[in-house]
Scaffold this active site. Sequence first.
Site, PDB file in Angstrom:
ATOM      1  N   THR A  93      31.575 -18.506 -64.307  1.00  0.00           N
ATOM      2  CA  THR A  93      31.577 -19.976 -64.301  1.00  0.00           C
ATOM      3  C   THR A  93      32.829 -20.423 -63.563  1.00  0.00           C
ATOM      4  OG1 THR A  93      30.475 -20.043 -66.442  1.00  0.00           O
ATOM      5  CG2 THR A  93      31.608 -22.051 -65.732  1.00  0.00           C
ATOM      6  N   LYS A 168      25.505 -25.860 -64.368  1.00  0.00           N
ATOM      7  CA  LYS A 168      26.192 -25.274 -65.537  1.00  0.00           C
ATOM      8  C   LYS A 168      27.199 -26.259 -66.141  1.00  0.00           C
ATOM      9  CE  LYS A 168      28.449 -22.232 -68.121  1.00  0.00           C
ATOM     10  NZ  LYS A 168      27.954 -21.615 -69.306  1.00  0.00           N
ATOM     11  N   LYS A 243      37.528 -24.928 -70.769  1.00  0.00           N
ATOM     12  CA  LYS A 243      37.498 -24.536 -69.344  1.00  0.00           C
ATOM     13  C   LYS A 243      36.346 -25.256 -68.635  1.00  0.00           C
ATOM     14  CE  LYS A 243      35.975 -20.775 -66.414  1.00  0.00           C
ATOM     15  NZ  LYS A 243      35.424 -19.434 -66.287  1.00  0.00           N
TER      16      LYS A 243
END
Length: 294
Positions: A93, A168, A243
Amino acid sequence: MKIAFIGLGNMGGGMAANLVKAGHEVRAFDLAAEALARAQDSGCAVFTSVREAVQGAEAVVSMLPNGAIVEQVYTADVIGHAPTTALLIDCSTIDVATARRVEEAARGAGYAMVDAPVSGGIAAANAGTLTFMAGGEAADFARAEPILALMGKAVIHAGASGAGQAAKICNNMILGATMIATCEAFNLAEKLGLDLQTFFDISSKASGQSWSMTAYCPVPGVGPQSPADGGYQGGFAAALMLKDLKLAMEAAASAGAKVPMGARAEELYEAYVGAGSGGTDFSGIIRSLDDLAR
Ligand code: NAD
């Protein structure tokens, strides 16, 4: 197929093992000796550098902590070292801009590359039930799909280069915000004297329901089994949620999108992680929102 796998940590370890189980020759590299030892136990061949691991590879899969590391690994050690016929698949990611930059560098050197981040945690990585959202050209996605399908239950083409990362972070921005909203509602329900299982039974069948409530209820003993039932250990670490929210805020700033709820979720997770809870499950944020004992 010869598949180089870079980054065999919590997620990558299980993913690589599933490629081995499917009969592929997996060539593993990780900076951490313990990750490599686990990879060897699961049937991977282990190497002492990225450059060695990618030699002769037909595909390269990476599962690394962040964009800076992904860019470093690909530009220094994959591009120009793997055969140009190798398909490059980054499952980490990372931010959309870095994903696009790395893919452009790879394409410029003659490689096909897709970004393919995942939804689902360590258990899904081990079980081969991740959801992949992939960005890249249709022909490159078609090559990546059968490889990703060995590690996941769903593989979806999100669009052009970087679209997997975009999907995402948008998804996880919803997740962060709905988790906090769910936590607040349970706290308020309790203070208003509602039985929390009864409130779950109502709201999980009413318009307040979301995945954060029905699949991952943040209250111990209410709803299905979730990290709340184990003291908020395991699951999806709050530090990783933070994050992803930071990546979403960066992307929103560069795209000029207004995300006030996402921004507030980021602030609240920043405070929760800053207070030393980054290693606990992200649903544990319920404990920081009120004075109720959980
Ligand atoms: P992790 O820290 O357990 O694993 C990362 C691995 O990369 C480590 O073993 C580390 O030693 C290795 N590494 C770091 N730099 C390297 C380098 N230069 N060369 C080779 N190896 C290197 O992290 P994780 O939980 O497996 O997460 C990996 C990625 O998956 C992250 O981008 C994360 O955001 C994403 N993700 C994680 C989860 C989760 O629940 N853990 C869920 C979805 C997505």
